[in-house]
Write an enzyme that holds these catalytic residues in place. Structure first.
Site, short mmCIF file in Angstrom:
data_model
loop_
_atom_site.label_atom_id
_atom_site.label_comp_id
_atom_site.label_asym_id
_atom_site.label_seq_id
_atom_site.Cartn_x
_atom_site.Cartn_y
_atom_site.Cartn_z
N GLU A 1 2.67 19.49 49.26
CA GLU A 1 3.33 20.20 50.36
C GLU A 1 2.59 21.49 50.73
OE1 GLU A 1 7.44 20.56 49.17
OE2 GLU A 1 7.85 18.45 49.64
N GLU B 1 8.38 11.37 49.49
CA GLU B 1 9.54 12.04 48.91
C GLU B 1 10.71 11.99 49.88
OE1 GLU B 1 9.35 16.06 47.63
OE2 GLU B 1 7.36 15.86 46.76
#
Ligand SMILES: [Zn+2]
Length: 680
Positions: A151, A307
């Site tokens: 991320e 995710e």
């Protein structure tokens, strides 16, 4: 070229963080993964502190053991380079590696992603760890995919420290070559801002008032490029050591800081972390828009949902769980929109730490008494029947143009009004989805050749090249529709003089003189197709120069002037929507655009979701989802379809319960206009 066949069917799995648990739990984890149908886990994402306990001293034995256990249990590994968060010792040894905010505050140890992307020791540390991990596991049979960092830009997408300032100056010098060119581009004649030397240039740190707009825009561009450099540093090491192992980093959809159209060029496969709010009635639209973006970033290829949550997250003010059936429904939405893998954060819900209230596959209650566990194991079994989806593509005749540079420019302060782009984009997207359209996203400069309709929700920043591309699109017969405040500035954020609409004025057949920005609660009305509709937020004052009025304003000083227009341009048409229309009216205008372009459409209830995907043999799958927690849907579909994957005649009327999912396989390409869906 990325080959999804290197995995065992559709990917199913989770982030696996064994370091949070005693060693005795690990064999049980692997056994339960088998029970759930898990075939891939992301491993080691936050393991830097355990792998390198002192500078250059690596401890891999525990990870060796986990890798071997997983392989023995038939679970493949998406192995992290573990660089997502430097250990405390690193941040304390190199205090100026800690990022600095716009206000000059250097952030402290104790969270995550605590690093300046420019710091030399950070870059060295990242390279050292990546090389060590890659060398250690290059030949391990469990290794199937690299998970680079985590991320990027989630918390720190801009660092205002001196290391970054130096790199910013170098980036600017490469872009502009001379300081005079920079002064011209930044418009520094205003407010006595002229620079005489590169060394004088600063990041747009907190200033007495608005920082120079082009300085802000270039800073955003630099910051995205600068973090990407850190990514390609890792990527290069992995390619050198394991050229045959594909790599990805997990994107975050519409993340403000990173130009993912640029970033995606560095990925073997695009992957996504997506956390739509399951408590919102339109969470399927929020999710769908991000899924469509992700497929588009990868050029239409299939992608991995890396995710998501099995149920609730921990970071909203109130965190709604996914109700029974809702997770399955959203997973099917991802598959309908091109996902080749369904993964979660995280395998086992944490006992301690900041995300202990974030759901996992194995919840705090364990497995036997867990609703979530029953749902994830059932879905794991279902996924094994869906392998043919891996060959499906998602053909779209409609593209929405989205540009990070435009988003950055719109977010710069000192505008006629604040325009939050994502909600606005969401309204256009929802209208298109309600009409049953598959939607792609495309960046300026992208290939428009395959589309019949291109939508520009709010392309405030538009350079002449993009204008020329869009003109060529309509000349070839394409249909274009633009929203208000489009074509206002060029790539340097300078106004296109002579009437707003700049590079598109001749295509649209109009020019914009000014705008009436409405205050909160203030409205105007417009007459569209003989009916009066309430308009809000913004009214462009338009002058027609070849276009015809489709709707006209009823009130205020521009009453009687056009609010929505249509113009024949080449073989195609160009529409303009100069105001914020209510949802029904926007949908009606879009229906007119689709009709003009010969694109079939239907009309769906708000909680119905319809996608069509194409299989290589010319057959088609309809994916119909019911996103409502209580209400049912009824589908009326053409005959000849079979239920997928079980087979059997689908019939022509199908009931869909709350959170229900139906896939229908047709031996031909169904017209969306032949599919009707109604609510209870
Ligand atoms: Zn920095």
């Amino acid at each position: 070229m990325f080959d999804i066949r290197r995995f065992d069917g559709v990917i199913y799995g989770a982030d696996y963080n064994p370091e949070q648990w005693p060693r005795e739990v690990w064999p049980e984890d692997v056994r339960l993964m088998g029970e759930a149908g898990v075939n891939l886990v992301s491993l080691g994402i936050f393991s830097w502190a355990l792998l390198e306990r002192a500078e250059g001293e690596f401890t891999f034995e525990w990870l060796d053991e986990v890798m071997d256990l997983l392989h023995a249990g038939g679970v493949d590994v998406n192995l992290a380079t573990a660089t997502a968060s430097p250990p405390p010792w690193f941040s304390l040894k190199y205090p100026d590696s800690r990022p600095v905010t716009v206000d000059g505050v250097r952030l402290e140890v104790g969270g995550r992603q605590l690093y300046c992307p420019s710091h030399p020791a950070l870059r060295e540390g990242v390279a050292r760890l990546t090389r060590a991990v890659a060398t250690r596991y290059a030949g391990h049979p469990a290794l199937k995919l690299w998970h680079i960092n985590n991320e990027y830009g989630c918390h720190i997408d801009q660092c205002y420290c001196e290391h970054c300032a130096r790199r910013f100056r170098a980036w600017l010098e490469a872009r502009y070559v001379t300081i005079d060119a920079l002064n011209d581009a930044w418009g520094t004649a205003f407010w006595s801002q002229r620079y005489t030397d590169w060394a004088e240039i600063q990041p747009p740190r907190r200033a007495p008032t608005y920082a120079n707009p082009t300085q802000q825009l270039d800073w955003r561009r630099f910051s995205s490029d600068n973090i990407l450099e850190l990514h390609t540093l890792e990527r290069g090491i992995l390619t050198e050591i394991t050229p045959d192992v594909p790599a990805t980093t997990n994107f975050l959809g519409f993340l403000p800081g990173l130009d993912y159209f640029r970033w995606a060029q560095e990925e073997d496969v695009v992957s996504l972390d997506a956390y739509p709010d399951p408590g919102q009635p339109d969470s399927h639209l929020e999710a769908g828009m991000v899924f469509d973006l992700t497929r588009s970033l990868g050029g239409g290829n299939r992608w991995i949902l890396m995710e998501q949550a099995t149920s609730a997250v921990n970071w909203r003010t109130r965190n709604a769980p996914k109700a029974p059936g809702q997770m399955r429904m959203l997973n099917h939405l991802a598959l309908a929109k091109g996902a080749s893998g369904i993964m979660f954060f995280q395998w086992r819900a944490s006992k301690a730490g900041a995300e202990k209230f974030h759901s996992g596959l194995v919840q705090h209650v364990g497995t036997e008494r867990s609703r979530v566990w029953r749902e994830v194991t059932a879905f794991g079994a279902e996924l094994k029947t869906l392998t043919p989806l891996l060959d499906a593509r998602v053909p779209a005749r409609v593209a929405v143009m989205f540009d990070w540079h435009n988003w950055w420019a719109l977010n710069i302060d000192s505008k006629p009004g604040v325009i939050p782009l994502l909600p606005l984009l969401g309204r256009w997207y929802a209208a298109l989805r309600t009409l049953g359209q598959n939607v792609d996203f495309v960046a300026p400069g992208g290939d428009l050749g395959g589309y019949d309709v291109v939508v520009l929700p709010n392309l405030y920043l538009m350079d002449d090249t993009t204008g020329a591309d869009l003109r060529a699109f309509t000349e070839r017969g394409g249909h274009l529709i633009a929203g208000y405040f489009t074509g206002v500035v060029d790539g340097q954020e300078h106004i296109h003089l002579g009437g707003y609409g700049g590079p598109l004025r001749d295509v649209l057949g109009l020019w914009v003189e000014e705008w009436d920005v409405l205050l909160p609660g203030q409205t105007n009305t417009a007459t569209l197709n003989g009916a009066q509709v309430t308009v809000t937020d913004w009214c462009d004052v338009l002058h027609l120069d070849g276009a015809e009025a489709v709707a006209t304003y009823d009130g205020r000083y521009y009453a009687g002037q056009a609010a929505v227009t249509r113009h024949a341009s080449g073989q195609g048409q160009a529409w303009y929507v100069g105001t914020e229309l209510p949802a029904d009216a926007l949908r009606d205008v879009l229906r007119g655009v689709l009709d003009g372009a010969g694109v079939p459409h239907t009309l769906l209830p708000a909680h119905a979701d319809l996608s069509a995907s194409a299989l290589p043999d010319g057959t088609q799958l309809l994916h119909v989802l019911n996103a409502h927690p209580h209400e049912t849907l009824t589908l009326t579909v053409p005959s000849g379809g079979t239920l997928f994957p079980d087979g059997g005649d689908a019939g022509t009327r199908i009931g869909l319960p709350p959170y229900g999912v139906t896939l229908i396989h047709y031996p031909y390409a169904v017209q969306i206009s032949d599919v009707q869906v109604s609510g209870t």
